[in-house]
Design an enzyme around this catalytic site. Structure first.
Site, mmCIF file in Angstrom:
data_model
loop_
_atom_site.group_PDB
_atom_site.id
_atom_site.type_symbol
_atom_site.label_atom_id
_atom_site.label_comp_id
_atom_site.label_asym_id
_atom_site.label_seq_id
_atom_site.Cartn_x
_atom_site.Cartn_y
_atom_site.Cartn_z
ATOM 1 C CD GLU A 51 -8.934 -1.502 3.859
ATOM 2 O OE1 GLU A 51 -8.540 -1.100 4.962
ATOM 3 O OE2 GLU A 51 -9.244 -0.737 2.935
ATOM 4 N NE ARG A 102 -6.127 1.425 -0.169
ATOM 5 C CZ ARG A 102 -6.148 2.569 0.485
ATOM 6 N NH1 ARG A 102 -5.070 3.026 1.079
ATOM 7 N NH2 ARG A 102 -7.256 3.263 0.564
ATOM 8 C CG HIS A 157 -13.159 2.983 3.146
ATOM 9 N ND1 HIS A 157 -13.886 3.980 3.749
ATOM 10 C CD2 HIS A 157 -11.863 3.206 3.485
ATOM 11 C CE1 HIS A 157 -13.074 4.782 4.433
ATOM 12 N NE2 HIS A 157 -11.844 4.325 4.275
ATOM 13 C CG ASN A 179 -1.838 1.144 1.311
ATOM 14 O OD1 ASN A 179 -1.781 2.049 0.495
ATOM 15 N ND2 ASN A 179 -2.714 1.128 2.296
ATOM 16 N NE ARG A 227 -10.413 12.239 4.570
ATOM 17 C CZ ARG A 227 -10.342 10.947 4.280
ATOM 18 N NH1 ARG A 227 -11.401 10.314 3.813
ATOM 19 N NH2 ARG A 227 -9.213 10.293 4.430
#
Ligand code: ADP
Length: 395
Positions: A383, A90, A179, A7, A240
Site C-alpha cells: 500500500e 493514507r 482496502h 499512515n 471483527r
C-alpha cells in the site's frame, strides 16, 4: 523524487520514505504512544533498526522526530528536508466525494472533514497527521490517498443497502468498501503477472489480514467489495464479526443487558476468529491450536475459509465469471493452508492448486496448475508503494 508516505492513526504513525524513480524504500518506521509518552522505531534501508523513547505530546513532535531521523548525519537517508519532494497521506474515508486521490488543499481538507461522521475514529486522526506535516513542511506538496476511492465505481445495486432510501439521502448510508489501495494494486499486478490486459480481466482479490475484505474487479474497476459503510461488514476477521443477522443485536442487548457501545465493541474487538476460538486472532496460533486438537480453533479456521469461499462464489456471479483469484495481506500471503482450504470449495470453477507452489510464502507466485481454468496467485500487497505512485502522479 523522494516521497514520504504517512499512515497516521490517533496515537500512532507509520512512515516510509520511498524513492519514486527506483521504487526503493529508503527508510521506514513507526511512532507509537503519541499523546501518552512516545516511542520512535526507525530503520534505514540496509541499516539497523533503532527504538527510542521520545516525548510525543502531539503528532507534530512525532513527525519532527521522523524528519530528524531521516535527515540525521549518521543514520539519515537524505541530506535535508529539501530532498523530500512530496508527502502521500493514507486517508480512510472519502465518502462519495473522492473517487480518486487528491492534492491536499484547504478546500480538500474541508471535504474530507465532511466525511468524518462516516469514519469518526480514523478520518480525524488522519487529518491530524496532515496538519502536523503542513506545519513542519509548509512548502512540500501533499496528496491524500483514500481507502474508499477505488470502490466508487461500484454500481448502485452493489452499494445500496435494503434500508429506507431516506437514510441514504440524509446521511449517505451506503456501502463504501475499504482496502481500496490494496485491491487496486494487487488486481493491477495480477494482470501484469498473467500478461493480460487489466481492462479485460475479471479478478477477485482476497485481502486477508487482521482486517479482511474481498473485491470483485472487472476490467480494472471495483464492482463489489465485502466491507460496507464501515470495515465491520463482510468476512469473519481477526476480531471483527463480519456479516451477522442484525437482529442479534437486540437479542443480546436484552439477554446480556448490553448497550450499543458495548455491542459495537463486542462486534469489532471480541468477535471474529478470536471470539470463536477463544485463543487468538493470529492464524499461526489458530493453526497450532487446531493441530493440538483444539476444536474451537478448528471451527474458527473453518468458518473463516468458508466465508471467504462463499464471497468468492458470489463475486463470480457478480462478474459472470472470473479469470484470476489473488490472495494478499498477512494471511493471504503467508498461510498456504487457508488458501488451499478456500480453493477446495472452488473446484466447480475448474480450479486446481499446485501444492508445491502453494507452500511458498510472501512472494509473487501462481499457485494454480497450468491446467487450472482460473489462475490463482499470491500477490503481496504494497500500500505504501501504491500511495507513493499516486502521490507522484498528482504533484
Ligand atoms: P492488518 O494490516 O490488517 O493488521 P496484516 O495484513 O498485517 O493485518 O495481517 C496480520 C495477520 O496475518 C496476523 O494476525 C496473522 O493472522 C496473519 N499472519 C502473519 N504471518 C503469518 C504466517 N506466517 N502464517 C499465517 N498467518 C500469518
Amino acid at each position: 523524487m523522494n516521497v514520504l508516505v504517512i499512515n497516521c492513526g490517533s496515537s500512532s504513525l507509520k512512515f516510509q520514505l520511498i524513492n519514486s524513480d527506483t521504487e526503493a524504500v529508503l527508510a521506514k518506521g513507526l511512532c507509537e504512544r503519541i499523546g501518552i509518552d512516545g516511542r520512535l522505531t526507525y530503520q534505514p534501508a540496509g541499516g539497523e533498526k533503532s527504538v527510542e523513547e521520545k516525548p510525543m505530546p502531539t503528532h507534530t513532535e512525532a513527525i519532527q522526530y521522523v524528519i530528524d531521523a531521516l535527515t540525521d548525519a549518521e543514520r539519515g537517508v537524505v541530506g535535508s528536508l529539501s530532498e523530500i519532494g512530496a508527502v502521500g497521506h493514507r486517508l480512510v474515508h472519502g465518502g462519495e466525494k473522492f473517487a480518486s486521490s487528491a492534492v491536499i488543499t484547504e478546500e480538500m481538507i474541508k471535504a474530507v472533514e465532511e466525511c468524518n461522521d462516516l469514519a469518526p475514529l480514523h478520518n480525524p486522526a488522519n487529518l491530524i497527521g496532515v496538519r502536523a506535516c503542513q506545519e513542519l513542511m509548509p512548502n512540500v506538496p501533499m496528496v491524500g490517498v483514500f481507502d474508499t476511492a477505488f470502490h466508487q465505481t461500484m454500481p448502485e445495486k452493489a452499494y445500496m443497502y435494503g434500508l429506507p432510501y431516506e437514510y441514504y439521502e440524509k446521511y449517505k448510508v451506503r456501502r463504501y468498501g475499504f482496502h481500496g489501495t490494496s485491491h487496486s494494486f494487487v488486481s493491477k499486478r495480477t494482470a501484469e503477472l498473467l500478461d493480460r490486459s487489466y481492462d479485460a480481466t475479471k479478478t477477485i482479490v482476497c485481502h486477508l489480514g487482521n482486517g479482511a475484505s474481498i473485491c470483485a474487479v472487472r476490467n480494472g474497476k471495483s464492482v463489489d467489495t465485502s466491507m460496507g459503510l464501515t470495515p465491520l461488514e463482510g468476512l469473519v476477521m481477526g476480531t471483527r464479526s463480519g456479516d451477522i443477522d442484525p437482529a442479534i443485536l437486540e437479542f443480546l442487548a436484552k439477554k446480556e443487558g448490553m448497550d450499543i457501545t458495548e455491542l459495537m465493541t463486542m462486534l469489532n474487538k471480541k468477535s471474529g476468529v478470536q471470539g470463536v476460538s477463544g485463543i487468538s486472532s493470529d492464524f499461526r496460533d489458530l493453526a497450532a491450536g487446531a493441530e493440538a486438537g483444539n476444536k474451537r480453533a478448528q471451527i474458527a479456521l473453518d468458518v473463516f475459509c468458508y466465508r471467504v469461499a462463499k464471497y468468492v462464489g458470489s463475486y463470480v456471479a457478480a462478474m459472470n465469471g472470473v479469470d484470476a483469484i489473488a490472495f494478499t495481506a498477512g494471511i493471504g500471503e503467508n498461510d498456504g493452508s487457508v488458501r488451499e482450504k478456500v480453493c477446495s470449495y472452488l473446484g466447480y470453477l475448474g480450479i486446481e492448486i499446485d501444492k508445491e507452489a502453494n507452500k511458498q510464502r510472501g512472494e509473487e507466485i501462481v499457485i494454480s496448475t497450468p491446467d487450472s481454468k482460473v489462475k490463482v496467485l499470491v500477490v503481496p500487497t504494497n500500500e505504501e508503494l501504491a500511495i507513493a505512485r499516486e502521490t507522484v502522479a498528482l504533484v
